[in-house]
Design a protein around this motif. Structure first.
Motif, mmCIF file in Angstrom:
data_model
loop_
_atom_site.group_PDB
_atom_site.id
_atom_site.type_symbol
_atom_site.label_atom_id
_atom_site.label_comp_id
_atom_site.label_asym_id
_atom_site.label_seq_id
_atom_site.Cartn_x
_atom_site.Cartn_y
_atom_site.Cartn_z
ATOM 1 N N SER A 82 -24.020 43.560 4.750
ATOM 2 C CA SER A 82 -24.114 42.170 5.167
ATOM 3 C C SER A 82 -22.789 41.415 4.951
ATOM 4 O O SER A 82 -22.674 40.535 4.115
ATOM 5 N N GLN A 94 -23.334 39.207 9.581
ATOM 6 C CA GLN A 94 -24.317 38.117 9.560
ATOM 7 C C GLN A 94 -24.221 37.275 10.840
ATOM 8 O O GLN A 94 -25.221 36.844 11.392
ATOM 9 N N GLN A 126 -26.518 34.560 12.471
ATOM 10 C CA GLN A 126 -26.556 33.410 11.563
ATOM 11 C C GLN A 126 -25.395 32.474 11.882
ATOM 12 O O GLN A 126 -24.315 32.926 12.272
#
Ligand SMILES: [Zn+2]
Length: 409
Positions: free
Chosen positions: A202, A207, A213
């Motif tokens: 991650s 991400q 995100q």
């Protein structure tokens, strides 16, 4: 019966995952102890493809729950053999199909000589998983072979990079997977390095690009470029003089200690992380230098290889230089090292009156890939037995670098 068997299988699996076994032993135990709870029923009880899928998923999710398998990592790796870069869990589908095939063969062979078997073959119209009445039924044809599984893994856009480098003709696959074959890491560490190799860590780039995100993908430490996994393991300027250097030095220490021991400069070996090499070791037969600037008559820019080893008796010299680059840069780094030290090699050859001075680039990628040329070089200096120790030290360092990096928010 199926429920009973499933429960027993799951209990055994859970029990094993609570033990403190090393990764290699854990997988052996799963194969021998947990999966055998299922295999007794293969050919007797009807397991559908869906059932078998569910059993396999159970192995994966149980391992994921204990962080032995990253949820985003390539699922193909779970059942691939450890020498192919996988974790080596028995493929439950294949085991089932082979067992059904073997039992079918047994019944057909007996039917030729024993009337009772012949009757059984005749009446089994798909009543049992053997489906003996249908001669054309060939469970073996459904077996997944490892080449197809590797191809599937390679085709995946994110996961595919590592198997691509592992499969290159110039890669020494045996050396590159030796850490898996030996299986000495903690299962959690093994799961973690596999997630790094599969590029599913991650990072900010992951991400943003994969998990969608709404965050900046810039590196949380150097703020200069995108925070990809490659950036963390090799490219971040804030780690160059600390973590990357210590990963590199660990490899150099393993080789230096081996040479120092062989030349009788030291009597006992210590773990590499505690080993402190002497800058200069001299005897009547050998010279061994660690990270030392060699003064020369005319200026040579590259005058400080990691290790210089001179064998006076055989009049041979070795300039050993180590690098731990990305897999994509490994072959280029190898050629660069040779070119970089060729001048110094000539100079030392003349000065020490040697027959030959060889530049020995020891390049292992940060995810553990060795090129065949490198394992050849290790043989040239009599250090091929160090391949496992070197690859383990690099993999552990890379894991440590990523863990430490991610801890910082
Ligand atoms: Zn950075």
């Amino acid at each position: 019966m199926k429920d009973k068997i499933k429960t027993e299988f799951e209990n055994r699996l859970k029990h094993l995952l609570k033990t403190k076994l090393s990764s290699g032993n854990l997988i052996k135990a799963i194969n021998v102890y947990a999966i055998s709870a299922l295999s007794y029923s293969f050919g007797l009880i009807k397991w559908s493809e869906t059932d078998l899928d569910a059993l396999e998923r159970r192995v994966r999710t149980t391992m994921t729950s204990r962080r032995y398998h990253h949820p985003g990592a390539a699922k193909e790796r779970l059942c691939l053999s450890r020498t192919e870069g996988g974790q080596g869990v028995i493929d439950i589908h294949n085991l089932h199909h082979k067992q059904v095939e073997n039992l079918r063969r047994y019944f057909y062979e007996r039917a030729d000589i024993d009337n009772r078997y012949e009757i059984l073959v005749h009446v089994d119209r798909n009543y049992t998983p053997l489906n003996l009445n249908v001669i054309e039924f060939q469970p073996i044809s459904q077996i997944r072979n490892s080449t197809d599984v590797i191809d599937l893994w390679k085709q995946k856009p994110i996961h595919g990079k590592y198997p691509h480098y592992l499969g290159l003709p110039c890669t020494d696959k045996e050396a590159s997977t030796i850490w898996l074959k030996k299986g000495e890491l903690f299962p959690e560490t093994e799961g973690f390095i596999m997630a790094i190799q599969d590029e599913v860590i991650s990072t900010r780039q992951y991400q943003r690009a994969i998990l969608h995100q709404d965050i900046s993908s810039t590196c949380r430490r150097c703020h200069q470029t995108a925070e990809s996994i490659d950036h963390i393991i090799n490219g971040c300027s804030t780690l160059a003089s600390s973590d990357y250097l210590s990963r590199h030095n660990n490899v150099a220490k393993i080789i230096h200690q081996e040479l120092a021991f062989r030349c009788q400069f030291i009597d006992i070996k210590t773990p590499y992380y505690r080993y402190q090499p002497n800058d200069v070791l001299l005897s009547s037969a050998f010279k061994l230098y660690w990270d030392r600037i060699m003064t020369t008559d005319h200026t040579i820019m590259a005058n400080r290889p990691d290790i210089i080893w001179i064998d006076k008796l055989n009049r041979k010299g070795f300039l050993i230089d180590i690098a731990v680059p990305l897999s994509s840069n490994a072959s280029r780094t190898f050629a660069e090292k040779i070119a970089k030290y060729v001048e110094l090699a000539h100079e030392i050859k003349a000065r020490e009156k040697l027959k030959e001075v060889r530049v020995v680039p020891i390049i292992i990628s940060s995810t553990g890939i060795f090129a065949k040329t490198v394992t050849e070089e290790l043989k040239n200096i009599g250090c091929q037995q160090l391949i496992h120790e070197i690859s383990k030290s690099v993999i552990l360092s890379t894991c440590r670098i990523v863990r430490k990096f991610l801890q910082q928010s």
